[in-house]
Design a protein around this motif. Structure first.
Motif, PDB file in Angstrom:
ATOM      1  N   LEU A 134       0.830  -1.196   0.000  1.00  0.00           N
ATOM      2  CA  LEU A 134       0.000   0.000   0.000  1.00  0.00           C
ATOM      3  C   LEU A 134       0.873   1.257   0.000  1.00  0.00           C
ATOM      4  N   ALA A 135       1.905   1.244   0.848  1.00  0.00           N
ATOM      5  CA  ALA A 135       2.783   2.407   0.963  1.00  0.00           C
ATOM      6  C   ALA A 135       3.664   2.592  -0.280  1.00  0.00           C
ATOM      7  N   GLN A 136       4.268   1.508  -0.751  1.00  0.00           N
ATOM      8  CA  GLN A 136       5.208   1.612  -1.863  1.00  0.00           C
ATOM      9  C   GLN A 136       4.524   1.974  -3.179  1.00  0.00           C
ATOM     10  N   SER A 137       3.275   1.581  -3.326  1.00  0.00           N
ATOM     11  CA  SER A 137       2.569   1.824  -4.588  1.00  0.00           C
ATOM     12  C   SER A 137       1.683   3.069  -4.542  1.00  0.00           C
ATOM     13  N   TYR A 138       1.616   3.729  -3.390  1.00  0.00           N
ATOM     14  CA  TYR A 138       0.749   4.898  -3.213  1.00  0.00           C
ATOM     15  C   TYR A 138      -0.695   4.554  -3.588  1.00  0.00           C
ATOM     16  N   SER A 139      -1.123   3.379  -3.162  1.00  0.00           N
ATOM     17  CA  SER A 139      -2.475   2.913  -3.461  1.00  0.00           C
ATOM     18  C   SER A 139      -3.415   3.218  -2.304  1.00  0.00           C
ATOM     19  N   THR A 140      -4.705   3.118  -2.597  1.00  0.00           N
ATOM     20  CA  THR A 140      -5.738   3.298  -1.577  1.00  0.00           C
ATOM     21  C   THR A 140      -6.183   1.952  -1.019  1.00  0.00           C
ATOM     22  N   ALA A 141      -6.164   0.926  -1.869  1.00  0.00           N
ATOM     23  CA  ALA A 141      -6.579  -0.410  -1.452  1.00  0.00           C
ATOM     24  C   ALA A 141      -5.569  -1.438  -1.932  1.00  0.00           C
TER      25      ALA A 141
END
Length: 265
Positions: A134-141
């Motif tokens: 989640l953190a490395q990909s700057y994702s929400t889910a």
């Protein structure tokens, strides 16, 4: 030990981007509070195995919210006996599965919400991997994009097809929609809404999550048969015992299989 884990990013515009993330041992074992939310039948088995998996997690900052509308108090009593201050049991009036999921989230405190089904098995690195992704990909889910399918009664074991598995969802609290007051596919609709509006990340690590068919699943036998037919790798019968024994180092498959063999759910 450093692991390179394949991932797939999904953008709201439909684009899919293949990549990988590097995770060192102990990476992200502490971070935002994760609320693992479990809607339960209220009986000890098979929830005890899902709870054991929760307690084995390497990610430290977590809580488990168990919501049940069952009159049976056996699971509540077992949780009280465990005495884990990070586990909270909530008794509620009967309601739809979607409404029970909404209650579990309302009862939680975490910045991140993780669906924690009471009949599936999660490896100790589940929360660690998902938080890192989640953190490395700057994702929400974040979901597992490949999982292990297990049908103990038929001795079936397979690696799933690549897709976002709703039962593995980890999502930022502010983004999660309200679940519909339904008893089936309520989590699919939430995942679809998230996919339309936010970037999501799929982790291709099938040994980190076991989707178990035990006979009383919300989705019936036909659903699981279709999932096995679509699987990317079905383990041959001759290799079943060896593969299951290897999985036992990460998830309590032997105890689960023994429970089902004795009469089960």
């Amino acid at each position: 030990m450093t692991r390179v884990v394949p991932v797939l990013l999904r953008e709201p515009d439909g684009r899919k981007i293949e990549g990988s993330m590097t995770v060192a041992a102990g990476f992200e074992v502490a971070g935002p509070l994760i609320s693992c939310v479990m809607v339960s039948r209220g009986v000890i088995y098979p929830a005890v195995f899902a709870i054991e998996c929760y307690r084995r997690q390497t990610y430290a900052n977590r809580e488990l919210i168990v919501v049940s509308a069952a009159a049976d108090t056996s699971l509540r009593d077992m949780i009280a006996e465990i005495g884990d201050p990070t586990i909270k049991f909530v008794s509620v009036a009967p309601a739809s599965l979607g409404d029970l999921r909404n209650i579990s989230i309302a009862q939680s405190s975490g910045e991140l919400i993780c669906q924690w089904d009471d009949d599936d098995l999660s490896a100790p690195d589940r929360l660690e991997l998902q938080t890192a992704a989640l953190a490395q990909s700057y994702s929400t889910a974040c979901y597992f994009g490949a999982i292990t399918l297990w049908w103990p009664a038929r001795r079936w074991l397979a690696k799933s097809e690549a897709r976002g598995w709703e039962n593995t969802m980890l999502v930022k609290r502010e983004a999660i929609p309200i679940y519909a007051a339904e008893n089936l596919a309520e989590d699919t609709r939430v995942a679809q809404m998230l996919e339309r509006h936010h970037r999501s990340c799929l982790i291709l690590s099938p040994d980190s999550y076991f989707y178990v068919h035990h006979g009383l699943n919300a989705c019936g036998a036909a659903h699981f048969e279709r999932r096995f037919e679509a699987g990317s790798l079905v383990i041959p019968e001759v290799d079943y015992n060896r593969e299951l024994a290897a999985a036992g180092a990460r998830v309590p498959v032997a105890d689960y299989a023994g429970f089902l063999a004795r009469g089960g759910v």
